[in-house]
Write a protein that holds these residues in place. Structure first.
Motif, PDB file in Angstrom:
ATOM      1  N   HIS A 288     -10.151  61.143  60.760  1.00  9.91           N
ATOM      2  CA  HIS A 288     -10.690  60.186  60.835  1.00  9.91           C
ATOM      3  C   HIS A 288     -11.653  58.916  59.849  1.00  9.91           C
ATOM      4  O   HIS A 288     -11.091  60.317  58.659  1.00  9.91           O
ATOM      5  N   ILE A 289     -11.421  58.134  59.595  1.00 12.01           N
ATOM      6  CA  ILE A 289     -11.704  57.025  57.963  1.00 12.01           C
ATOM      7  C   ILE A 289     -12.914  55.833  58.392  1.00 12.01           C
ATOM      8  O   ILE A 289     -12.140  55.884  59.656  1.00 12.01           O
ATOM      9  N   VAL A 290     -13.629  55.960  58.435  1.00  7.64           N
ATOM     10  CA  VAL A 290     -14.248  54.990  58.109  1.00  7.64           C
ATOM     11  C   VAL A 290     -15.039  54.521  57.134  1.00  7.64           C
ATOM     12  O   VAL A 290     -14.582  54.269  55.931  1.00  7.64           O
ATOM     13  N   PRO A 291     -15.457  53.203  57.456  1.00  7.66           N
ATOM     14  CA  PRO A 291     -15.818  51.961  56.210  1.00  7.66           C
ATOM     15  C   PRO A 291     -16.728  52.535  55.305  1.00  7.66           C
ATOM     16  O   PRO A 291     -17.870  53.456  56.021  1.00  7.66           O
ATOM     17  N   PRO A 292     -16.357  51.993  53.979  1.00  8.71           N
ATOM     18  CA  PRO A 292     -18.152  52.965  53.665  1.00  8.71           C
ATOM     19  C   PRO A 292     -19.427  52.159  53.464  1.00  8.71           C
ATOM     20  O   PRO A 292     -19.714  52.783  52.914  1.00  8.71           O
ATOM     21  N   THR A 293     -19.674  51.556  53.751  1.00 12.21           N
ATOM     22  CA  THR A 293     -20.186  50.509  54.825  1.00 12.21           C
ATOM     23  C   THR A 293     -21.494  51.941  55.107  1.00 12.21           C
ATOM     24  O   THR A 293     -21.493  51.846  56.184  1.00 12.21           O
ATOM     25  N   GLY A 294     -22.037  51.865  54.905  1.00 11.43           N
ATOM     26  CA  GLY A 294     -23.360  53.105  55.715  1.00 11.43           C
ATOM     27  C   GLY A 294     -23.167  54.298  54.386  1.00 11.43           C
ATOM     28  O   GLY A 294     -23.576  55.697  55.212  1.00 11.43           O
ATOM     29  N   ALA A 295     -21.874  55.452  53.613  1.00 11.67           N
ATOM     30  CA  ALA A 295     -21.224  55.925  53.374  1.00 11.67           C
ATOM     31  C   ALA A 295     -21.380  57.634  54.614  1.00 11.67           C
ATOM     32  O   ALA A 295     -22.030  57.683  53.942  1.00 11.67           O
ATOM     33  N   LYS A 296     -21.132  57.299  55.370  1.00 12.10           N
ATOM     34  CA  LYS A 296     -20.751  57.932  56.740  1.00 12.10           C
ATOM     35  C   LYS A 296     -18.947  58.904  56.155  1.00 12.10           C
ATOM     36  O   LYS A 296     -19.051  60.131  56.637  1.00 12.10           O
ATOM     37  N   GLY A 297     -18.500  58.787  55.095  1.00 12.08           N
ATOM     38  CA  GLY A 297     -16.758  59.266  55.297  1.00 12.08           C
ATOM     39  C   GLY A 297     -17.155  60.798  55.338  1.00 12.08           C
ATOM     40  O   GLY A 297     -16.742  61.685  55.037  1.00 12.08           O
ATOM     41  N   LEU A 298     -17.726  61.657  53.727  1.00  9.68           N
ATOM     42  CA  LEU A 298     -18.056  62.548  53.439  1.00  9.68           C
ATOM     43  C   LEU A 298     -18.776  63.408  54.285  1.00  9.68           C
ATOM     44  O   LEU A 298     -18.784  64.838  54.850  1.00  9.68           O
ATOM     45  N   ASN A 299     -20.145  63.057  54.679  1.00 10.53           N
ATOM     46  CA  ASN A 299     -20.742  62.915  55.982  1.00 10.53           C
ATOM     47  C   ASN A 299     -19.869  63.360  56.870  1.00 10.53           C
ATOM     48  O   ASN A 299     -20.265  64.909  57.978  1.00 10.53           O
ATOM     49  N   LEU A 300     -18.844  62.777  57.214  1.00 10.59           N
ATOM     50  CA  LEU A 300     -18.796  62.587  58.770  1.00 10.59           C
ATOM     51  C   LEU A 300     -17.705  63.839  58.316  1.00 10.59           C
ATOM     52  O   LEU A 300     -17.532  64.691  59.423  1.00 10.59           O
ATOM     53  N   ALA A 301     -16.922  64.672  57.226  1.00  9.14           N
ATOM     54  CA  ALA A 301     -15.967  65.206  57.215  1.00  9.14           C
ATOM     55  C   ALA A 301     -16.997  67.035  57.189  1.00  9.14           C
ATOM     56  O   ALA A 301     -16.517  67.533  57.497  1.00  9.14           O
ATOM     57  N   ALA A 302     -18.306  66.443  56.552  1.00  8.64           N
ATOM     58  CA  ALA A 302     -19.425  68.019  57.152  1.00  8.64           C
ATOM     59  C   ALA A 302     -19.094  68.033  58.712  1.00  8.64           C
ATOM     60  O   ALA A 302     -19.784  69.424  58.207  1.00  8.64           O
ATOM     61  N   SER A 303     -19.507  67.340  59.076  1.00  9.68           N
ATOM     62  CA  SER A 303     -20.314  67.397  60.684  1.00  9.68           C
ATOM     63  C   SER A 303     -18.472  67.904  61.146  1.00  9.68           C
ATOM     64  O   SER A 303     -19.221  68.906  62.119  1.00  9.68           O
ATOM     65  N   ASP A 304     -17.753  67.473  61.167  1.00 15.27           N
ATOM     66  CA  ASP A 304     -16.490  68.500  60.955  1.00 15.27           C
ATOM     67  C   ASP A 304     -16.759  70.165  60.862  1.00 15.27           C
ATOM     68  O   ASP A 304     -16.215  70.739  61.013  1.00 15.27           O
ATOM     69  N   VAL A 305     -16.520  69.924  59.775  1.00 16.39           N
ATOM     70  CA  VAL A 305     -16.709  71.596  58.973  1.00 16.39           C
ATOM     71  C   VAL A 305     -18.143  72.179  59.928  1.00 16.39           C
ATOM     72  O   VAL A 305     -18.115  73.372  60.089  1.00 16.39           O
ATOM     73  N   HIS A 306     -18.861  71.836  59.864  1.00 17.56           N
ATOM     74  CA  HIS A 306     -19.735  72.199  61.177  1.00 17.56           C
ATOM     75  C   HIS A 306     -19.277  73.226  62.038  1.00 17.56           C
ATOM     76  O   HIS A 306     -19.398  73.957  62.438  1.00 17.56           O
ATOM     77  N   TYR A 307     -19.012  71.422  63.153  1.00 21.80           N
ATOM     78  CA  TYR A 307     -18.285  72.167  64.044  1.00 21.80           C
ATOM     79  C   TYR A 307     -17.175  73.007  64.552  1.00 21.80           C
ATOM     80  O   TYR A 307     -17.375  74.467  65.110  1.00 21.80           O
ATOM     81  N   LEU A 308     -16.266  73.158  63.086  1.00 18.31           N
ATOM     82  CA  LEU A 308     -15.121  74.375  63.178  1.00 18.31           C
ATOM     83  C   LEU A 308     -16.391  75.327  62.587  1.00 18.31           C
ATOM     84  O   LEU A 308     -15.690  76.508  63.045  1.00 18.31           O
ATOM     85  N   TYR A 309     -16.637  75.533  61.826  1.00 21.35           N
ATOM     86  CA  TYR A 309     -17.276  76.736  61.149  1.00 21.35           C
ATOM     87  C   TYR A 309     -17.471  77.810  62.258  1.00 21.35           C
ATOM     88  O   TYR A 309     -17.833  78.362  62.249  1.00 21.35           O
TER      89      TYR A 309
END
Length: 389
Positions: A288-309
């Motif tokens: 997934h990709i989000v527009p940079p408005t609100g800076a969700k890109g890295l943070n959304l990747a982190a939530s994926d990592v949380h669920y997979l980990y």
């Protein structure tokens, strides 16, 4: 070579997953197409949600973040010369941290090296085999020598252009995309920030953002045409345009200087479903990709990592596949909420080529509603600091 989890992609999501797994005694190998120096040269946003901060703490990688990161209890939003503040701390009891993604990556590399983690750089011709079987493997080459990793699971953390998503048969995935008709021209300058918190600006000339990396390093953006090139913009032209888009009081105290980095980023929203194919799991920009408005890109990747980990930790701890079976649904539920927020925030602040006078008035009405309505501010603050995992 054999490992439990083969991780494709040595950016922050792949490194964070590897480090978290390592704290639980789960073995992994990280494959990275570029060199370490190249990965650390990439300039990315640096607003960290509370969830990502907690993951870095659990991974043992948050000491420098807490020492050098800048806690932000709120943000400013302007339209014309009007400006108001959203108070994250008062509305949610928490804040965000401003800390560059490059520094997050640097800290994760250091942690993996201290732990003796396996990271293979400059890999080529990465291919995923048997993802839909119980014995997947990954092949790649280094220095013209073919290599193979046999593994239990594969984590695709290799971004939008990586091999992981493309390894899922087209008939087994569905893609959703929105391309925005503008980009962001951004510069980095060795100047003090114009404000101690971010300023998101809506103006008749287009969007602008005043951000920072630290007390002496600033990051600024303005909305631009997709046809523009960074070479079209001198530093002087950029500063003049930025001043026109932010309130007069902020423009008057803006400190300008030579740019040390200048680039244009297109904006898009993209999601692929599902985020799992057999024993292959997608994380971050691979899914997934989000527009940079609100800076969700890295943070959304982190939530994926949380669920997979969490799912892998449960599997190796108890043998239960339930977390792995539910990974895609859990991750996508949060992905779409972040996509909604980024779309809404982008729509609120940017000028679109086909906007009418009516559309502009609606934007102003929405901004004034946000300014005056506690419930609207609460909803925005909860999304900005990060929805719970």
């Amino acid at each position: 070579m054999k490992t439990q989890v083969a991780i494709i992609g040595g950016g922050p999501s792949g490194l964070l997953l590897s480090q978290l797994l390592g704290t639980r005694g789960i073995d992994s190998v990280v494959l990275e197409r570029r060199t370490k120096a190249h990965v650390l040269s990439r300039i990315r946003a640096g607003v960290l949600e509370r969830g990502l901060v907690a993951l870095l703490e659990e991974a043992g990688c948050a000491d420098r973040l807490h020492a050098e990161g800048m806690p932000h209890d709120g943000t400013l939003i302007s339209y014309g010369d009007e400006i108001f503040r959203i108070d994250f701390a008062a509305l949610t009891g928490t804040a965000v941290k401003v800390y560059g993604q490059t520094e997050v990556t640097r800290d994760l590399y250091a942690a993996r090296e201290r732990a003796g983690g396996q990271i293979v750089f400059s890999v080529e011709d990465v291919q995923i085999h048997g993802a839909d079987t119980e014995t997947p493997n990954v092949t790649y080459s280094t220095d013209d020598t073919q290599q193979r990793i046999d593994c239990d699971f594969i984590a695709g953390c290799d971004g939008f252009h990586g091999v992981s998503r493309r390894s899922i048969p087209p008939g087994a995935r569905r893609e959703f995309e929105k391309v925005y008709p503008f980009g962001w021209l951004g510069i980095m300058s060795e100047t003090p920030p114009v404000n101690d918190e971010l300023i998101y600006a809506n103006s008749e000339r287009g969007f602008a953002l005043c951000s920072m990396r630290n007390d002496t390093l600033s990051r600024y953006y303005i909305q631009c045409a997709l046809s523009d090139s960074p070479d079209d913009w001198t530093d002087a032209a950029f500063w003049d345009e930025l001043k026109r888009r932010i309130p007069t009081a902020q423009a008057d105290r803006l400190v300008t200087g030579p740019s040390i980095e200048k680039s244009i980023a297109p904006l898009r929203s993209f999601v692929t479903e599902p985020m799992r194919f057999g024993r292959l799991f997608l994380c971050g920009d691979a899914a997934h990709i989000v527009p940079p408005t609100g800076a969700k890109g890295l943070n959304l990747a982190a939530s994926d990592v949380h669920y997979l980990y969490t799912a892998l930790r449960r599997f190796y701890g108890t043998g239960s596949p339930d977390g792995l079976d539910g990974y895609s649904d859990r991750a996508l539920a949060r992905v779409w909420k972040a996509e909604r927020f980024s779309w809404w925030f982008s729509s609120l602040l940017h000028r679109y080529p086909d906007q009418t006078a009516f559309d502009h008035r609606i934007q102003v009405a929405e901004l004034e509603f946000l300014r005056s309505n506690a419930a609207a501010q609460q909803a925005m603050a909860e999304n900005y600091v990060g929805l719970p995992y």
